[in-house]
Write a protein that holds these residues in place. Structure first.
Motif, short mmCIF file in Angstrom:
data_model
loop_
_atom_site.label_atom_id
_atom_site.label_comp_id
_atom_site.label_asym_id
_atom_site.label_seq_id
_atom_site.Cartn_x
_atom_site.Cartn_y
_atom_site.Cartn_z
N ALA A 51 81.07 17.06 22.91
CA ALA A 51 82.54 16.86 22.65
C ALA A 51 83.70 17.05 23.78
O ALA A 51 84.60 17.16 23.58
CB ALA A 51 82.90 17.43 21.25
N ILE A 52 83.08 17.56 25.13
CA ILE A 52 83.97 17.70 26.21
C ILE A 52 83.78 16.82 27.15
O ILE A 52 82.50 16.51 27.87
CB ILE A 52 83.75 19.15 26.90
CG1 ILE A 52 83.68 20.20 25.99
CG2 ILE A 52 84.59 19.29 27.81
CD1 ILE A 52 84.94 20.51 25.19
N ALA A 53 84.33 15.57 27.04
CA ALA A 53 84.31 14.30 27.78
C ALA A 53 82.85 13.84 27.61
O ALA A 53 82.57 12.99 28.32
CB ALA A 53 84.48 14.83 29.24
N ASP A 54 82.58 13.94 26.28
CA ASP A 54 81.18 13.25 25.59
C ASP A 54 81.54 13.11 24.18
O ASP A 54 82.27 13.61 23.40
CB ASP A 54 80.24 14.18 25.84
CG ASP A 54 79.45 14.06 27.28
OD1 ASP A 54 79.23 12.81 27.69
OD2 ASP A 54 79.30 15.10 27.91
N GLY B 11 83.06 22.46 5.89
CA GLY B 11 82.78 23.75 5.48
C GLY B 11 81.69 24.33 6.19
O GLY B 11 81.42 25.62 5.79
N TYR B 12 81.08 23.84 7.09
CA TYR B 12 79.95 24.29 7.74
C TYR B 12 80.33 25.14 9.00
O TYR B 12 81.23 24.75 9.73
CB TYR B 12 78.87 22.82 8.24
CG TYR B 12 78.25 22.29 6.94
CD1 TYR B 12 77.16 23.09 6.18
CD2 TYR B 12 78.75 21.22 6.79
CE1 TYR B 12 76.79 22.45 5.01
CE2 TYR B 12 78.43 20.42 5.41
CZ TYR B 12 77.31 21.22 4.81
OH TYR B 12 76.77 20.35 3.56
N ARG B 13 79.56 26.16 9.25
CA ARG B 13 79.80 26.69 10.51
C ARG B 13 79.31 25.87 11.74
O ARG B 13 78.44 25.44 11.87
CB ARG B 13 79.14 28.12 10.46
CG ARG B 13 79.26 29.21 11.57
CD ARG B 13 78.44 30.39 11.32
NE ARG B 13 78.38 31.25 12.52
CZ ARG B 13 77.80 32.25 13.14
NH1 ARG B 13 76.56 32.37 12.11
NH2 ARG B 13 78.00 33.06 14.11
N VAL B 14 80.18 26.14 12.89
CA VAL B 14 79.93 25.31 14.07
C VAL B 14 79.86 26.49 15.12
O VAL B 14 80.60 27.34 15.17
CB VAL B 14 81.22 24.55 14.33
CG1 VAL B 14 80.75 23.75 15.80
CG2 VAL B 14 81.24 23.49 13.41
N PRO C 1 75.50 11.67 9.70
CA PRO C 1 74.92 12.81 10.60
C PRO C 1 74.66 14.02 9.99
O PRO C 1 73.83 14.98 10.83
CB PRO C 1 75.84 12.55 11.80
CG PRO C 1 77.03 12.18 11.39
CD PRO C 1 76.75 11.29 10.15
N LEU C 2 75.39 14.43 9.10
CA LEU C 2 75.45 15.89 8.44
C LEU C 2 74.45 15.97 7.55
O LEU C 2 74.32 17.12 6.96
CB LEU C 2 76.70 16.54 8.15
CG LEU C 2 78.10 16.48 9.32
CD1 LEU C 2 79.13 17.11 8.74
CD2 LEU C 2 77.22 17.11 10.66
N VAL D 59 81.56 17.28 14.73
CA VAL D 59 82.26 18.79 14.78
C VAL D 59 83.30 18.73 14.07
O VAL D 59 83.46 19.61 12.91
CB VAL D 59 82.91 19.26 16.25
CG1 VAL D 59 83.22 20.51 15.98
CG2 VAL D 59 81.41 19.28 17.17
N GLU D 60 84.21 17.74 13.86
CA GLU D 60 85.31 17.88 12.92
C GLU D 60 84.92 17.65 11.53
O GLU D 60 85.54 18.48 10.58
CB GLU D 60 86.29 16.88 13.50
CG GLU D 60 87.34 16.35 12.24
CD GLU D 60 88.52 15.22 12.53
OE1 GLU D 60 89.45 15.14 12.26
OE2 GLU D 60 87.88 14.20 13.25
N GLN D 61 83.95 16.72 11.38
CA GLN D 61 83.39 16.60 9.98
C GLN D 61 82.72 17.94 9.54
O GLN D 61 82.86 18.19 8.30
CB GLN D 61 82.25 15.33 9.86
CG GLN D 61 81.85 15.20 8.57
CD GLN D 61 80.91 14.00 8.63
OE1 GLN D 61 80.63 13.27 9.82
NE2 GLN D 61 80.01 13.70 7.46
#
Length: 224
Positions: free
Chosen positions: A85-88, A101-104, A65-66, A94-96
């Motif tokens: 990522a909040i109840a979804d 090292g990517y900005r979120v 996906p990245l 996001v963890e990956q």
């Protein structure tokens, strides 16, 4: 390159739910990984984006996906409703991104959990989101008892959700299991014209003999 976490409306149009800067950022993207492809296309189309020209991949169906980030293109992570990522789904993506090292960057937008807590009048300094409660009756009652005791000892608001067609079963279990003085907020159809947010004691709810029906709802509990 940036992974943008994109909230989607809980109801209504994207332009009514999202601030202008967030919409501008979304419209700058060409790559998305989404919870639901159909609703994502509708969301992006409502922002006047060229949907057929966009890359839209579904969470869990894409092996990498990245990939757009590695190819020097920013990527949007889009929930079906509310904040990703909040109840979804989406937390693993996001963890990956963090691991590699990517900005979120989270964009401003609706979250049913936060909106419900804001409007509940319950404890907002200490709260916990507990997800879904068990489906089976005895296990559900046991969990409700645990949450009520924790709420009382920690002075903490307990927040949880349910699949809409099981709302009334959960509501009945709460009224049967909780102490009369425990305060219960039910926030249903948030941001819709039919929105209803009510906080009452369990004793008051029992007298009201209310029914929720199949409406998206958030439940909040605070024990005295």
């Amino acid at each position: 390159m940036i992974l943008y976490c994109i909230p989607a409306p809980l109801g209504g149009a994207p332009r009514e739910a999202l601030p202008g800067p967030a919409i501008t950022t979304i419209r700058s993207l060409g790559d998305f990984v989404v919870e639901n492809a159909k609703s994502a296309r509708a969301f992006l189309g409502a922002l006047d984006m060229p949907v057929r020209e966009l890359s839209i991949k579904v969470i869990g169906e894409e092996r990498d996906p990245l990939a757009p980030l590695r190819e020097k293109r920013s990527l949007g992570l889009l929930s079906e409703a509310g904040s990703p990522a909040i109840a979804d789904p989406g937390a693993t993506i996001v963890e990956q991104a963090h691991t590699e090292g990517y900005r979120v960057v989270p964009l401003i937008g609706p979250s049913s959990i936060v909106l419900a807590l804001m409007a509940s009048g319950l404890e907002g300094q200490r709260f916990a989101f507990c997800g879904y409660l068990p489906r089976e009756g005895a296990a559900r009652a046991k969990r409700i008892g645990e949450l009520e005791r924790r709420s009382r000892s920690e002075k903490e608001t307990e927040i949880f959700i349910e699949t809409p067609y099981r709302n009334d079963a959960l509501f009945a279990a709460l009224l049967e299991t909780c102490q009369p003085g425990t305060r219960l907020c039910i926030a249903a159809d948030l941001t819709l014209q039919t929105e209803s947010i009510k906080t009452r004691s369990v004793a008051e709810w029992r007298r009201a003999k209310a029914a929720l029906g199949k409406r998206p709802a958030v439940f909040l509990l605070l024990a005295d």
